[in-house]
Scaffold this motif. Structure first.
Motif, PDB file in Angstrom:
ATOM      1  N   VAL A 277     -12.039  -2.893  -4.454  1.00 54.91           N
ATOM      2  CA  VAL A 277     -12.287  -3.343  -5.829  1.00 54.91           C
ATOM      3  C   VAL A 277     -11.996  -2.213  -6.815  1.00 54.91           C
ATOM      4  N   VAL A 278     -12.463  -1.002  -6.492  1.00 54.49           N
ATOM      5  CA  VAL A 278     -12.205   0.151  -7.364  1.00 54.49           C
ATOM      6  C   VAL A 278     -10.698   0.392  -7.487  1.00 54.49           C
ATOM      7  N   ALA A 279      -9.985   0.331  -6.382  1.00 58.09           N
ATOM      8  CA  ALA A 279      -8.538   0.574  -6.398  1.00 58.09           C
ATOM      9  C   ALA A 279      -7.813  -0.483  -7.230  1.00 58.09           C
ATOM     10  N   ILE A 280      -8.183  -1.732  -7.089  1.00 58.48           N
ATOM     11  CA  ILE A 280      -7.540  -2.808  -7.862  1.00 58.48           C
ATOM     12  C   ILE A 280      -7.853  -2.647  -9.346  1.00 58.48           C
TER      13      ILE A 280
ATOM     14  N   ILE B 206      -1.004  -1.053  -3.998  1.00 58.95           N
ATOM     15  CA  ILE B 206      -2.195  -0.456  -4.608  1.00 58.95           C
ATOM     16  C   ILE B 206      -2.810   0.580  -3.673  1.00 58.95           C
ATOM     17  N   PHE B 207      -2.846   0.275  -2.377  1.00 60.24           N
ATOM     18  CA  PHE B 207      -3.389   1.236  -1.416  1.00 60.24           C
ATOM     19  C   PHE B 207      -2.597   2.534  -1.462  1.00 60.24           C
ATOM     20  N   ARG B 208      -1.279   2.442  -1.427  1.00 64.30           N
ATOM     21  CA  ARG B 208      -0.429   3.645  -1.446  1.00 64.30           C
ATOM     22  C   ARG B 208      -0.649   4.433  -2.753  1.00 64.30           C
ATOM     23  N   SER B 209      -0.749   3.732  -3.842  1.00 67.10           N
ATOM     24  CA  SER B 209      -0.980   4.382  -5.143  1.00 67.10           C
ATOM     25  C   SER B 209      -2.368   5.041  -5.159  1.00 67.10           C
ATOM     26  N   HIS B 210      -3.363   4.322  -4.642  1.00 69.34           N
ATOM     27  CA  HIS B 210      -4.745   4.814  -4.627  1.00 69.34           C
ATOM     28  C   HIS B 210      -4.858   6.015  -3.695  1.00 69.34           C
TER      29      HIS B 210
END
Length: 177
Positions: A131-134, A170-174
């Motif tokens: 949720v934080v990453a999104i 998003i995971f890769r960016s986060h």
């Protein structure tokens, strides 16, 4: 367009009211070429069925939309129907749905939740981390920017990709921040 997305669009438009059922004045919906700032603060919804669905979900009347909508020429095809107008609503009408500040309607909320589920499943993140990453991806403001930075509502461009795609991106960016 994926089959899943096409099915969502058909389902979304099936419950929409027709143009005749929602009275509002053409005067309040300027059309045609306009200065770029005419659309500042407005968020695109898509063709008429998406405006109708938005009005139903937000429980708005044509009077409440007065001076808070715009329209512009754009081409859309939903099933066998073609639409030549895109509707935009002023961001003051929007409200966040659920835990995602960027989710401007129930469909966007479900899309964000599906993306979070993929992040948990694929990368072993906790739900809270997902949720934080999104929210960081789509909601957190850039310096001196508005919040949320992006509204996902109506026929948004994020739907051109799957929750799986966004989960990985998003995971890769986060993970790199």
């Amino acid at each position: 367009m994926t089959a899943r997305f096409a099915a969502k669009m058909r389902a979304a438009t099936a419950a929409c009211v027709s143009s005749q059922d929602v009275p509002y004045s053409r005067k309040m919906l300027p059309m045609g070429e306009a200065p770029a700032n005419q659309f500042r603060g407005y968020v695109p919804l898509g063709p008429k069925p998406y405006l109708d669905r938005f009005m139903i979900e937000y429980r708005l009347t044509g009077v409440e939309l007065h001076n808070k909508t715009r329209r512009r020429r754009a081409s859309f095809r939903i099933g066998d129907e073609t639409f030549d107008v895109e509707y935009l609503v002023h961001e003051c009408l929007l409200r966040s749905h659920g835990e995602f500040r960027c989710a401007g309607d129930e469909e966007a909320l479900q899309f964000c939740r599906d993306t979070a589920d993929e992040m948990v499943s694929l990368f072993g993140m906790t739900r809270d981390e997902a949720v934080v990453a999104i929210n960081r991806q789509w909601s957190d403001a850039e310096p001196a920017g508005r919040m949320p930075r992006v509204w996902i509502v109506g026929l948004d461009i994020v739907y051109h990709e799957t929750p799986e795609y966004w989960a990985e991106r998003i995971f890769r960016s986060h993970a790199s921040s």
